[in-house]
Design a protein around this motif. Structure first.
Motif, PDB file in Angstrom:
ATOM      1  N   GLN A 210       0.822  -1.200   0.000  1.00 30.26           N
ATOM      2  CA  GLN A 210       0.000   0.000   0.000  1.00 30.26           C
ATOM      3  C   GLN A 210       0.861   1.257   0.000  1.00 30.26           C
ATOM      4  N   VAL A 216      -5.492   3.151  -3.637  1.00 26.28           N
ATOM      5  CA  VAL A 216      -5.946   2.381  -2.480  1.00 26.28           C
ATOM      6  C   VAL A 216      -6.267   0.961  -2.945  1.00 26.28           C
ATOM      7  N   LEU A 217      -5.700  -0.026  -2.243  1.00 23.83           N
ATOM      8  CA  LEU A 217      -5.827  -1.407  -2.690  1.00 23.83           C
ATOM      9  C   LEU A 217      -7.273  -1.839  -2.874  1.00 23.83           C
ATOM     10  N   LYS A 322     -10.025  -5.261   4.481  1.00 22.73           N
ATOM     11  CA  LYS A 322      -9.116  -4.222   4.970  1.00 22.73           C
ATOM     12  C   LYS A 322      -9.617  -3.809   6.345  1.00 22.73           C
TER      13      LYS A 322
END
Length: 454
Positions: A210, A216-217, A322
């Motif tokens: 990241q 943003v992943l 996340k």
């Protein structure tokens, strides 16, 4: 082909029904013809096709491997898997002048009639395939640049993600000696240390990846954002969690001596889904791509000749998300251990995890943003998540294979019956299963001690 088979069946039936030298055409078994000509019912077994096997074989052995034959061979027990069916495919192939053998572990859509499970299965297959084919390679490339070993997970050779026909072909780790730890026993320190080191590496790799990109992943890999609530819907999700908490309250009430726990759980049940969602929100700087489902059934171990665990593989990234790493830690601690092993070794466990995280981050040129003490504080902030997952998973963990509820024949109209039967099974286990009571009570005792239940 089907028409010829049907004609053959008719002719055979006519020949058998000759009366006084005349063919009794009226005796033809129409039902038999229908069974021959109708398409077979969809099952997890017929989701696996020869085309899938060929593609997996090519990915594993190279384009020169020629498929000779393949067979689906079941090897898991009832209760080992829930969101999917896990089976295997044994393959014979020809390569470089020799006939050879290999095998794959294959995860299949369970083809259940209950729509809520169908929707869930589709989503988790998308998440898992994405994790294996996109995220793990990304993480492992990052780890390699820092001189670290790759994440210990099986290799994914092929994924077919057509809705309600999903299959994933993975490397078969059984020939290497990997196997599941007996979930009934509760994990010990030696097994836990291997898992926690790997979790630390996994989380650190996601942090490093990241940091190297402005994207943003979870925005690039949108399947990361799918979770229980978004998959099954707000209403059903709330019903499910409320029911699980109420079940635990009734168990505590039946046991006796836990009035404070009973009262708290009854008050907590209506808001449990909101609390769950709050617990899994991102909380910088404790943001990592979590495993999401790190418990006994999703971990394999390899042992030396004396029975000591020496290697580990993480499996089933079906509900990765996340979130804070403390959610993975709490999930693992409150689903896979007996109370004494968890409580007596907690400091060691958190230290092992933190040192693994720190070492990988530093190898990647980044310092840990939080101290080990701050990790402990974060762990206890997420104890409520551990409580919720413990109440949901522990009754399943300790259920014997023969007592596991069969979800295959349940339809949408049976959902309320499913909930009722699940509660009855849990209550019945209080008397018939000596493992349930101490596992749950140890969780309640810790939550009282930590002030989570107050």
């Amino acid at each position: 082909m089907c028409d010829k088979q049907a004609e053959k069946a008719v002719n055979g039936r006519q020949a058998e029904n000759t009366v006084n030298g005349r063919q009794a055409e009226e005796a033809v078994d129409v039902k038999q013809v229908k069974e021959v000509t109708e398409a077979p019912q969809k099952t997890y077994r017929n989701l696996i096709t020869e085309s899938h096997v060929k593609q997996a074989l090519k990915a594993q052995q190279g384009s020169s491997a020629q498929l000779l034959s393949w067979t689906v061979t079941d090897f898991t027990n009832k209760g080992d898997n829930y969101a999917c069916v896990v089976t295997s495919v044994d393959v014979c192939y020809h390569k470089e002048g020799n006939d050879r053998k290999t095998s794959f572990v294959v995860k299949c859509n369970p083809c259940r009639a209950l729509s809520i499970f169908n929707e869930f299965s589709t989503a988790v297959f998308q998440k898992e395939a994405g994790y294996y084919l996109e995220l793990l390679p990304l993480f492992n490339a990052q780890l390699s640049r820092g001189g670290c070993e790759p994440i210990r997970a099986p290799h994914c050779y092929f994924a077919h993600l057509t809705e309600q026909e999903e299959v994933i072909f993975l490397g078969d780790l059984r020939p290497e000696g990997f196997k599941m730890f007996d979930r009934m026993k509760g994990m010990d320190k030696a097994h836990a240390v291997l898992v926690l080191k790997e979790l630390g590496k996994l989380h650190a790799a996601s942090i490093l990846c990241q940091k190297e990109t402005s994207v943003v992943l979870e925005e690039k890999y949108t399947y990361i954002k799918k979770d229980f609530q978004s998959i099954i819907g707000d209403v059903d999700f709330k019903k499910m969690l409320t029911s699980e908490v109420e079940n635990s309250a009734e168990i505590a009430e039946r046991i006796g001596g836990y009035k404070k726990v009973v009262d708290w759980l009854k008050d907590f049940a209506p808001s449990s889904s909101d609390v769950f969602l709050e617990q899994i929100k991102k909380s910088p700087p404790f943001d990592v791509l979590c495993h999401g489902d790190c418990w006994n059934n999703n971990i394999l171990f390899k042992y030396d000749e004396t029975g000591v665990p020496v290697d580990v593989r993480l499996l089933d990234f079906q509900i990765s998300r996340k979130a804070s790493p403390a959610t993975d830690l709490n999930y693992f601690m409150y689903t896979s251990f007996n109370g004494p092993e968890r409580k007596d070794n907690l400091e060691t466990f958190l230290n092992v995890y933190y040192e693994s995280l720190r070492e990988v981050l530093e190898a990647g040129g980044t310092k840990a943003e939080k101290t080990s003490q701050e990790l402990r504080e974060e762990y206890h902030k997420k104890n409520l998540f551990g409580l919720i997952m413990g109440m949901m998973v522990v009754p399943i963990v300790v259920t014997q294979a023969g007592e596991v509820m069969d979800l295959d024949d349940i339809t949408d109209g049976d959902y309320e019956t499913l909930v009722k039967e699940h509660r009855e099974r849990m209550l019945k286990q209080l008397d018939s299963n000596p493992l349930l009571r101490p596992r749950l009570l140890s969780i309640f005792d810790e939550m009282l001690e930590y002030g989570v239940i107050s």
